[in-house]
Design an enzyme around this catalytic site. Structure first.
Site, PDB file in Angstrom:
ATOM      1  N   HIS A 171       0.786  -1.201  -0.207  1.00  0.00           N
ATOM      2  CA  HIS A 171      -0.034   0.093  -0.049  1.00  0.00           C
ATOM      3  C   HIS A 171       0.758   1.191  -0.007  1.00  0.00           C
ATOM      4  O   HIS A 171       0.228   2.521  -0.113  1.00  0.00           O
ATOM      5  CB  HIS A 171      -0.881  -0.018   1.145  1.00  0.00           C
ATOM      6  CG  HIS A 171      -2.007  -1.001   1.148  1.00  0.00           C
ATOM      7  ND1 HIS A 171      -2.887  -1.160   0.202  1.00  0.00           N
ATOM      8  CD2 HIS A 171      -2.217  -1.897   2.125  1.00  0.00           C
ATOM      9  CE1 HIS A 171      -3.701  -2.333   0.361  1.00  0.00           C
ATOM     10  NE2 HIS A 171      -3.160  -2.868   1.505  1.00  0.00           N
ATOM     11  N   ASP A 207      -2.423 -10.677  -2.332  1.00  0.00           N
ATOM     12  CA  ASP A 207      -2.844 -10.251  -1.093  1.00  0.00           C
ATOM     13  C   ASP A 207      -4.235  -9.860  -1.381  1.00  0.00           C
ATOM     14  O   ASP A 207      -4.771  -9.566  -2.662  1.00  0.00           O
ATOM     15  CB  ASP A 207      -2.139  -8.996  -0.571  1.00  0.00           C
ATOM     16  CG  ASP A 207      -2.452  -8.688   0.467  1.00  0.00           C
ATOM     17  OD1 ASP A 207      -1.848  -8.902   1.587  1.00  0.00           O
ATOM     18  OD2 ASP A 207      -3.812  -7.660   0.671  1.00  0.00           O
ATOM     19  N   HIS A 209      -5.883  -7.430  -0.720  1.00  0.00           N
ATOM     20  CA  HIS A 209      -5.998  -6.207  -0.873  1.00  0.00           C
ATOM     21  C   HIS A 209      -5.574  -5.593  -2.371  1.00  0.00           C
ATOM     22  O   HIS A 209      -4.353  -6.285  -2.539  1.00  0.00           O
ATOM     23  CB  HIS A 209      -5.766  -5.017   0.153  1.00  0.00           C
ATOM     24  CG  HIS A 209      -6.460  -5.268   1.378  1.00  0.00           C
ATOM     25  ND1 HIS A 209      -5.778  -6.300   2.410  1.00  0.00           N
ATOM     26  CD2 HIS A 209      -7.762  -4.714   1.741  1.00  0.00           C
ATOM     27  CE1 HIS A 209      -6.781  -6.179   3.602  1.00  0.00           C
ATOM     28  NE2 HIS A 209      -7.884  -5.458   3.046  1.00  0.00           N
ATOM     29  N   ASP A 296      -4.726 -12.802   3.623  1.00  0.00           N
ATOM     30  CA  ASP A 296      -5.970 -12.251   3.926  1.00  0.00           C
ATOM     31  C   ASP A 296      -7.258 -12.929   3.024  1.00  0.00           C
ATOM     32  O   ASP A 296      -8.189 -12.275   3.287  1.00  0.00           O
ATOM     33  CB  ASP A 296      -5.705 -10.586   4.109  1.00  0.00           C
ATOM     34  CG  ASP A 296      -4.888 -10.060   3.539  1.00  0.00           C
ATOM     35  OD1 ASP A 296      -4.544 -10.559   2.406  1.00  0.00           O
ATOM     36  OD2 ASP A 296      -4.627  -8.828   3.546  1.00  0.00           O
TER      37      ASP A 296
HETATM   38  N1  Q9C Z   1     -11.285  -3.035  10.033  1.00  0.00           N
HETATM   39  C1  Q9C Z   1      -2.585  -5.365   4.199  1.00  0.00           C
HETATM   40  O1  Q9C Z   1      -3.133  -6.321   4.079  1.00  0.00           O
HETATM   41  N2  Q9C Z   1      -8.128  -1.431   6.781  1.00  0.00           N
HETATM   42  N3  Q9C Z   1      -3.117  -4.051   4.449  1.00  0.00           N
HETATM   43  C2  Q9C Z   1      -8.555  -2.328   7.843  1.00  0.00           C
HETATM   44  C3  Q9C Z   1      -9.998  -3.174   9.267  1.00  0.00           C
HETATM   45  C4  Q9C Z   1      -6.875  -1.217   6.286  1.00  0.00           C
HETATM   46  C5  Q9C Z   1      -4.519  -4.157   4.728  1.00  0.00           C
HETATM   47  C6  Q9C Z   1      -9.860  -2.361   8.219  1.00  0.00           C
HETATM   48  C7  Q9C Z   1      -6.426  -2.704   5.673  1.00  0.00           C
HETATM   49  C8  Q9C Z   1      -4.876  -2.747   5.001  1.00  0.00           C
HETATM   50  C9  Q9C Z   1      -1.047  -5.189   3.833  1.00  0.00           C
HETATM   51 ZN    ZN Z   2      -4.092  -6.986   2.412  1.00  0.00          ZN
END
Ligand code: Q9C
Ligand code: ZN
Length: 372
Positions: A171, A207, A209, A296
């Site tokens: 990110h 990932d 995301h 994830d």
């Molecule tokens: N309620 C990676 O997987 N938002 N980053 C989370 C949780 C941020 C994920 C919300 C997610 C970032 C590297």
């Molecule tokens: Zn992620």
């Protein structure tokens, strides 16, 4: 397969994050990397090596030096300014509409880094989900060294190597941190490979995301192709990038491929997406793939909504290695701690063409019971 690991990640000691204004238990915690380390050690087939220091130059090859200086000084500024907080997160972000109607020149002049640490975090940060603490900078620098040592192993002749990066990276954009990421480990690795070999490089991001930072860094570049499978940003972080119509611009037109998936994506949905992604990766000449590896996508992940199982990670690792390219595999997200070790072991054994035998009595899958 060799594993690059550094205990320096423990300095990024995170216990809380905020979500929609409320403090919640942190997702991106030290235990994640420790679970993976323990499982790979227990396997016996993964020799561990410590990273070597690579300095700042490979970082500023993809990041704004101002971001590096901000991250280096952020925590001492929090203390110097007498801010009583367990971690730094932003108060105010420079939303683009704040400058609506002002010329790009005016915006460049006006939208500059303020003095207050909570304004600085807004200037350099994407969101409120990347808490920054005293040891964040040292850990983020070590994660880059882990990635670059993984590159060294592969450029030195290894077919594949795994960097247990923490904090993750995808990110983080050229001039921005966020999403639990501070430096973009995969982008720094890809840039280093391009410079060392003169070859084109593909990043395969699996990932959950979208890796907005990796996409942004290589958006106009013909020499690094970014291919990502992820949750549709209509419903998931990072919300504002990751759609299928984002293909790159200029020299990079056609070098960016986003494959967004719906909620509940199954093993079959995912393997079909991987087939498409690998086809795009193989259309690029070159001998190395950088894999941004997240778990994830797992069915029990607390912040994901896909339905993947451990077996499919073995299959995806197998198919990725079956491309015949050498793999620089770097850890990104994955937040269901009880399953992380087995999922990593399955993926990496698949990439080595070894069978996957689950370790006995790991006991996950029952409401997050942690064993081992
Ligand atoms: N309620 C990676 O997987 N938002 N980053 C989370 C949780 C941020 C994920 C919300 C997610 C970032 C590297
Ligand atoms: Zn992620």
């Amino acid at each position: 397969m060799q594993v690059v690991y550094s205990p320096a990640h423990l300095a990024h000691d995170i216990t809380l994050e905020t979500f929609m204004g409320l403090p919640i238990p942190a997702n991106e915690v030290a235990e994640r990397a420790e679970k993976i380390r323990q499982a790979l050690e227990a396997d016996g087939g993964f020799p561990f090596v410590e990273p070597t220091e690579h300095g700042e130059a490979p970082i500023t090859a993809v990041h704004d030096p101002g971001l590096v200086r901000f991250l280096e000084a952020a925590w001492s500024e929090v203390r110097r300014q007498g801010l009583q907080r367990p971690f730094l997160s932003a108060d105010t972000y420079p939303n683009r509409q704040m400058f609506e109607g002002m010329s790009p020149d005016a915006v460049a002049r006006l939208a500059r880094e303020p003095e207050h640490a909570a304004g600085r975090a807004g200037f350099w940060g994407l969101d409120s989900a990347a808490p920054l603490v005293a040891g964040t900078y040292i850990a983020a620098r070590a994660a880059v060294d882990v990635a670059l040592t993984t590159v060294d192993l592969v450029l030195g002749g290894a077919t594949s190597a795994y960097g247990l990066c923490r904090p993750p990276g995808h990110h983080a954009a050229r001039s921005m941190y966020g999403g639990y990421c501070f430096f973009n480990n995969a982008a720094i690795a890809a840039e280093t490979i391009v410079r060392a070999t003169g070859e084109r490089v593909a990043i395969l991001d699996v990932d959950y995301h979208h890796g907005n930072g990796s996409q942004q860094i290589f958006w106009r570049r013909a020499d690094v192709r970014y291919v990502s499978i992820h949750a549709d940003p209509d419903r998931a972080y990072p919300y504002f990038l990751g759609r299928a119509d984002e293909v790159g611009e200029g020299d990079g037109t056609g070098e960016n491929l986003n494959i967004p998936l719906g909620a509940g994506a199954t093993n079959d949905d995912y393997v079909a997406a991987v087939e498409r992604a690998l086809e795009a990766v193989l259309a690029v000449p070159g001998s190395v793939i950088v894999v941004s590896l997240g778990f994830d996508t797992y069915g029990l992940d607390p912040i994901g909504d896909f339905a993947l199982t451990t077996d499919v990670y073995h299959e995806i690792g197998r198919r990725t290695a079956a491309t015949g390219r050498r793999l620089v595999i770097l850890q990104e997200g994955g937040y269901h701690r009880p399953s992380l070790g087995e999922n990593a072991r399955a993926w990496l054994r698949g990439a080595e063409g070894r069978a996957f035998d689950p370790l006995p009595a790991t006991g996950f899958g029952e409401g997050g019971a942690v064993a081992g």
